[in-house]
Design an enzyme around this catalytic site. Sequence first.
Site, PDB file in Angstrom:
ATOM      1  N   GLU A   1      -0.152  -5.853   8.037  1.00  0.00           N
ATOM      2  CA  GLU A   1       1.102  -5.269   8.528  1.00  0.00           C
ATOM      3  C   GLU A   1       1.950  -4.866   7.336  1.00  0.00           C
ATOM      4  OE1 GLU A   1       3.563  -7.551  11.183  1.00  0.00           O
ATOM      5  OE2 GLU A   1       1.857  -8.190  12.417  1.00  0.00           O
TER       6      GLU A   1
ATOM      7  N   GLU B   1       0.602 -14.667  11.616  1.00  0.00           N
ATOM      8  CA  GLU B   1       1.851 -15.237  11.109  1.00  0.00           C
ATOM      9  C   GLU B   1       2.196 -16.618  11.654  1.00  0.00           C
ATOM     10  OE1 GLU B   1       4.256 -11.169   9.934  1.00  0.00           O
ATOM     11  OE2 GLU B   1       4.978 -12.354  11.629  1.00  0.00           O
TER      12      GLU B   1
END
Length: 441
Positions: free
Chosen positions: A356, A163
């Site tokens: 995720e 991320e």
Amino acid sequence: MIPPMATDAGNPIPRFPAGFLWGVSTSAHQIEGAVEEREPSVWDAFTDGPGRVKDGSTAAVACDHYHRYREDVALLAGLGVDAYRFSISWPRVRSTGGLDFYDRLVDELCAAGVRPVPTLFHWDLPLGMDWLERDTAARFAEYVSVVADRLGDRVQKWITINEPAEHTLLGHALGAHAPGKQLLFDALPAAHHQLLAHGLAVQALRASGAGDIGIANSHGPTWPASQEQADVEAADFYDLLLNRLFADPVLRGEYPEGIGELMPGDVAADLKVIGEPLDFYGINFYAPTRVGAPLGADIEFGGLTIPAELPFSVREIEDVPVTGFGWPVVPEALTELLTGFRERYGDRLPPVVITENGCSYEGIHDRARIAYLDGHIRALHHAVEAGVDVRGYFVWSLMDNFEWAEGYAQRFGLVHVDFRTQKRTPKDSYGWYRELLRAQR
């Protein structure tokens, strides 16, 4: 925005293709603890500042996974996952004997029949380094080589960076996360240098003999607040910043129009590195975002302050359930995201892994989490049926942990952790996921 899909709750989830990889994810800073046994990170310094973490806590102990990893691997084995995505702490690797811990962890996973899938950077930058500096990318590649040389005989699947969008936005633009900088658009070099670090890491891993490499980028559909031109343009700009800015360089070897000239260095040469071919593309997905034109004032949204000077405003998605974190629950948005990626990137999109997906809810009897996961896994199957090449799915997270600026207030785990006693208690969702995996085999 696409209409909600009909619920299939109560019916068996359709089978995924043979070889589909099922797993769970964690990250080092959120679970390991044992901070005195490694060098400090930017997150250690950040949480020492007053008012930066909502409950005033730190990750000094967290889940004490550093000392309890055997117990946690037993939970993984009992769950029946194929793979465990964890992150390696760069500050710990820089410490004497730091790699020994990951050696032991990988051995324990292999003995339990669980595939280790390490992420090489999940926000815990060594203190004293700075993503605004180009040299950090080169130093990251050196660290990756050291890790790969030590663990590469047992690790087959690697993730470079987690991320970079959130780490740039929250850590460098808005100051809500470490390192706490509030640079707004002057944070763009941090994005570029993380992407460059990713490309250099791919090269380092290839040089070590690794053959299954990806990144974990966060993505979600951006929906305009209305069809008014100002809202559509604001949503498009937000989508550029949070989605295309981080996917286009990796998958196309180019920045979206108008962005490259804002980046430092020889951008054309760097993009050749950033665009190194991948074996899979990891996507972290939680929710779509509804965006409109700026409202002329700061906005409090999802625990963040969105400054008035930004050329967009984030709005609530109405008439949908929300998680304990207040995030909208819209499973069909995952199908929309994945089919949109396939249409946008075509043959440049490698096989996708959902690295995720999860939600925060209180309680051990967590029926709401089961409903969330059930809906999203069905939405993922719809994407597979639509022709998207999806190869794996990882739940965030194995266990409750230190949730960054939220401290211990948000619980994402399949396993409940009593942070006072460190007792682990599998939740109802743990049992549900275990039964799903059995049914998929």
